[in-house]
Design a protein around this motif. Structure first.
Motif, PDB file in Angstrom:
ATOM      1  N   ARG A  36      67.471 -26.193  37.117  1.00 27.17           N
ATOM      2  CA  ARG A  36      68.359 -26.014  38.225  1.00 27.17           C
ATOM      3  C   ARG A  36      67.805 -25.087  39.237  1.00 27.17           C
ATOM      4  NH1 ARG A  36      74.413 -24.851  35.827  1.00 27.17           N
ATOM      5  NH2 ARG A  36      74.913 -26.748  35.164  1.00 27.17           N
ATOM      6  N   LYS A  37      67.075 -23.978  38.885  1.00 25.02           N
ATOM      7  CA  LYS A  37      66.392 -23.131  39.868  1.00 25.02           C
ATOM      8  C   LYS A  37      65.458 -23.944  40.588  1.00 25.02           C
ATOM      9  CE  LYS A  37      67.363 -18.644  37.883  1.00 25.02           C
ATOM     10  NZ  LYS A  37      66.488 -17.395  37.321  1.00 25.02           N
TER      11      LYS A  37
ATOM     12  N   TYR B 141      66.870 -26.231  42.986  1.00 28.45           N
ATOM     13  CA  TYR B 141      67.453 -25.284  44.142  1.00 28.45           C
ATOM     14  C   TYR B 141      66.618 -25.064  45.100  1.00 28.45           C
ATOM     15  CZ  TYR B 141      70.103 -21.996  46.879  1.00 28.45           C
ATOM     16  OH  TYR B 141      70.611 -21.334  47.981  1.00 28.45           O
ATOM     17  N   TYR B 142      65.577 -24.551  44.532  1.00 24.86           N
ATOM     18  CA  TYR B 142      64.301 -23.935  45.382  1.00 24.86           C
ATOM     19  C   TYR B 142      63.555 -25.048  46.178  1.00 24.86           C
ATOM     20  CZ  TYR B 142      64.880 -19.524  42.880  1.00 24.86           C
ATOM     21  OH  TYR B 142      64.983 -18.386  42.515  1.00 24.86           O
TER      22      TYR B 142
ATOM     23  N   ALA C 238      65.194 -27.922  47.138  1.00 22.64           N
ATOM     24  CA  ALA C 238      66.158 -28.516  48.109  1.00 22.64           C
ATOM     25  C   ALA C 238      66.602 -27.633  49.299  1.00 22.64           C
ATOM     26  CB  ALA C 238      67.427 -28.711  47.351  1.00 22.64           C
ATOM     27  N   ASN C 239      66.344 -26.289  49.143  1.00 21.64           N
ATOM     28  CA  ASN C 239      66.554 -25.168  50.116  1.00 21.64           C
ATOM     29  C   ASN C 239      65.545 -24.558  50.395  1.00 21.64           C
ATOM     30  OD1 ASN C 239      69.405 -25.687  49.966  1.00 21.64           O
ATOM     31  ND2 ASN C 239      69.272 -25.211  47.640  1.00 21.64           N
TER      32      ASN C 239
END
Length: 157
Positions: A90-91, A94-95, A97-98
């Motif tokens: 997940r991290k 997220y990293y 994608a963002n």
């Protein structure tokens, strides 16, 4: 079966409410007994209420979390430990994608906190220097130990 008028229904509700207020232990015991005897109905009732009142559910959860921060912290840590791979994925997602958003946030923080950035840089340099010194000391100790062994071997001959 007797049909009640609206006035009679209202009076009965007032009387019932007064009785409940006067007998909280009996109400609590009766409610607990009903819940225990009807777990499926209770589960369905709660699910329907939660679906109909998401704001209240969130507010109640937030209130409980605020009142029990240590329990929340322990539960979160236990979940993350039990699901380490899931958390890692997940991290990473997220990293990925963002990335731009994160870089912009870091840049904004650095711009807003130049003293902290300078101190952090100084600590990083000091840590690097310390690591270099430790490596050098370890190398010197290794050479000294080798020399000590060679000297001991020559003395014994």
């Amino acid at each position: 079966m007797r049909v009640l008028t609206e006035e009679q229904k209202a009076r009965r509700q007032v009387t019932l409410a007064a009785w409940r207020k006067a007998n909280p232990e009996k109400v609590k015991a009766a409610t607990a007994a009903w819940r225990k005897a009807n777990p499926e109905k209770m589960k369905a009732t709660m699910a329907a209420w939660q679906k109909a009142n998401p704001e209240k559910v969130k507010a109640k959860a937030a209130k409980w979390q605020k009142a029990n921060p240590e329990k929340v912290k322990r539960r979160k840590a236990a979940w993350q430990k039990a699901n380490a791979e899931k958390v890692k994925r997940r991290k990473a997602a997220y990293y990925k994608a963002n990335a731009e958003k994160l870089r912009a946030g870091i840049a904004a923080w650095k711009k807003a906190n130049p003293k902290k950035v300078k101190a952090q840089s100084r600590r990083s340099r000091q840590h690097a220097h310390l690591c270099e010194l430790q490596t050098t000391i370890a190398a010197i100790q290794k050479v000294a130990a080798t020399a000590q062994k060679q000297i001991s071997a020559q003395i014994q001959k």
